[in-house]
Design a protein around this motif. Structure first.
Motif, PDB file in Angstrom:
ATOM      1  N   THR A  15      -4.705  45.927  41.827  1.00  9.23           N
ATOM      2  CA  THR A  15      -3.859  46.508  42.871  1.00  9.23           C
ATOM      3  C   THR A  15      -3.578  47.981  42.580  1.00  9.23           C
ATOM      4  O   THR A  15      -3.600  48.807  43.495  1.00  9.23           O
ATOM      5  CB  THR A  15      -2.567  45.693  43.029  1.00  9.23           C
ATOM      6  N   ALA A  16      -3.354  48.328  41.328  1.00  7.75           N
ATOM      7  CA  ALA A  16      -3.137  49.739  40.974  1.00  7.75           C
ATOM      8  C   ALA A  16      -4.374  50.579  41.318  1.00  7.75           C
ATOM      9  O   ALA A  16      -4.245  51.705  41.808  1.00  7.75           O
ATOM     10  CB  ALA A  16      -2.794  49.872  39.492  1.00  7.75           C
ATOM     11  N   GLY A  17      -5.556  50.040  41.094  1.00  6.81           N
ATOM     12  CA  GLY A  17      -6.775  50.750  41.461  1.00  6.81           C
ATOM     13  C   GLY A  17      -6.875  50.972  42.957  1.00  6.81           C
ATOM     14  O   GLY A  17      -7.318  52.038  43.417  1.00  6.81           O
ATOM     15  N   VAL A  22      -6.081  55.157  47.748  1.00  5.47           N
ATOM     16  CA  VAL A  22      -5.556  55.445  49.088  1.00  5.47           C
ATOM     17  C   VAL A  22      -5.545  56.959  49.295  1.00  5.47           C
ATOM     18  O   VAL A  22      -5.039  57.709  48.462  1.00  5.47           O
ATOM     19  CB  VAL A  22      -4.142  54.848  49.267  1.00  5.47           C
ATOM     20  N   ARG A  23      -6.081  57.370  50.422  1.00  2.00           N
ATOM     21  CA  ARG A  23      -6.105  58.788  50.778  1.00  2.00           C
ATOM     22  C   ARG A  23      -4.824  59.141  51.535  1.00  2.00           C
ATOM     23  O   ARG A  23      -4.278  58.300  52.259  1.00  2.00           O
ATOM     24  CB  ARG A  23      -7.339  59.110  51.616  1.00  2.00           C
ATOM     25  N   PRO A  24      -4.330  60.351  51.393  1.00  3.94           N
ATOM     26  CA  PRO A  24      -3.087  60.738  52.074  1.00  3.94           C
ATOM     27  C   PRO A  24      -3.093  60.446  53.576  1.00  3.94           C
ATOM     28  O   PRO A  24      -2.076  60.016  54.127  1.00  3.94           O
ATOM     29  CB  PRO A  24      -2.961  62.236  51.802  1.00  3.94           C
ATOM     30  N   GLU A  73       1.939  53.651  37.250  1.00  2.09           N
ATOM     31  CA  GLU A  73       2.748  53.864  36.048  1.00  2.09           C
ATOM     32  C   GLU A  73       3.855  52.818  35.940  1.00  2.09           C
ATOM     33  O   GLU A  73       4.126  52.294  34.858  1.00  2.09           O
ATOM     34  CB  GLU A  73       3.353  55.276  36.055  1.00  2.09           C
ATOM     35  N   ARG A  74       4.485  52.523  37.058  1.00  4.61           N
ATOM     36  CA  ARG A  74       5.538  51.499  37.052  1.00  4.61           C
ATOM     37  C   ARG A  74       4.952  50.139  36.680  1.00  4.61           C
ATOM     38  O   ARG A  74       5.572  49.360  35.957  1.00  4.61           O
ATOM     39  CB  ARG A  74       6.205  51.416  38.424  1.00  4.61           C
ATOM     40  N   ALA A  75       3.767  49.845  37.201  1.00  4.75           N
ATOM     41  CA  ALA A  75       3.131  48.562  36.930  1.00  4.75           C
ATOM     42  C   ALA A  75       2.819  48.393  35.447  1.00  4.75           C
ATOM     43  O   ALA A  75       2.940  47.284  34.909  1.00  4.75           O
ATOM     44  CB  ALA A  75       1.861  48.431  37.770  1.00  4.75           C
ATOM     45  N   LYS A  76       2.445  49.475  34.778  1.00  4.29           N
ATOM     46  CA  LYS A  76       2.208  49.398  33.335  1.00  4.29           C
ATOM     47  C   LYS A  76       3.484  48.992  32.600  1.00  4.29           C
ATOM     48  O   LYS A  76       3.439  48.190  31.663  1.00  4.29           O
ATOM     49  CB  LYS A  76       1.703  50.744  32.794  1.00  4.29           C
ATOM     50  N   ARG A  77       4.611  49.540  33.025  1.00  6.05           N
ATOM     51  CA  ARG A  77       5.894  49.180  32.390  1.00  6.05           C
ATOM     52  C   ARG A  77       6.245  47.712  32.656  1.00  6.05           C
ATOM     53  O   ARG A  77       6.800  47.033  31.789  1.00  6.05           O
ATOM     54  CB  ARG A  77       7.002  50.111  32.880  1.00  6.05           C
TER      55      ARG A  77
END
Length: 180
Positions: A15-17, A22-24, A73-77
């Motif tokens: 999901t992080a990938g 996602v493009r702006p 980054e949040r997902a890593k935590r």
């Protein structure tokens, strides 16, 4: 823990990938989750990561903050919090549910919202079959509670012969045939 952490890790990394890709110009696009556009969905994922990091540390419920664009980054935590053996012990003081139940809730969020995001942004997505199997068994048991708490929508009719992932999507209120 031993069998769930690899499933949670793989689903989170997948999901992080998708979020990173996602493009702006896609942020305003619609998603299979009718209440979210792409940006809102990513913001929801940011909150999910914060919430389950806190819960994994026996902490409190968290409030959703404005979109920050830092889900990976949040997902890593979150994964670091759940990698600790004590994260799996007992019941969550904040939710009153067994920690293993919370881990399954997180897995369902990562698997399904990964699909939501991939479908909305035209990315390929193939969830781990074991994660889908675990998520399906869990949602079969928890669907009514999920609907009462607003986490799941009304079920979408999916044939019993459909693939497991399509059945999972239908149980929680997603149409497996959704297109933007």
């Amino acid at each position: 823990m031993d069998d769930m952490m690899p499933l949670m890790t793989h689903a989170t990394e997948r999901t992080a990938g998708l979020v990173r890709a996602v493009r702006p110009e896609q942020l305003g696009g619609s998603t299979p989750c009718a209440k979210f556009d792409v940006k809102d969905l990513i913001n929801h994922l940011e909150w999910v990561a914060d919430l389950f990091e806190s819960l994994g540390r026996q902490g409190e419920m968290t409030e959703q903050e404005p979109y920050a664009g830092d889900f990976p980054e949040r997902a890593k935590r979150t994964l670091a919090a759940w990698a600790r053996p004590e994260a799996w012990e007992g019941t969550s003081p904040a939710m009153g549910l067994p920690m293993t139940t919370l881990a399954h809730m997180y897995l369902v969020d990562m698997v399904v919202h990964g699909w939501d995001l991939a479908r909305a942004t035209g990315q390929d997505y193939e969830p781990d079959p074991e994660a889908v199997s675990r998520a399906l068994r869990f949602t079969d048991q928890m669907a009514e509670m999920g609907r009462q708490r607003g986490a799941f929508g009304p079920p979408v009719e999916v044939p019993d012969s459909a693939p497991q992932f399509d059945r999972l999507l239908g149980i929680i209120g997603r149409d497996p045939a959704w297109t933007p």
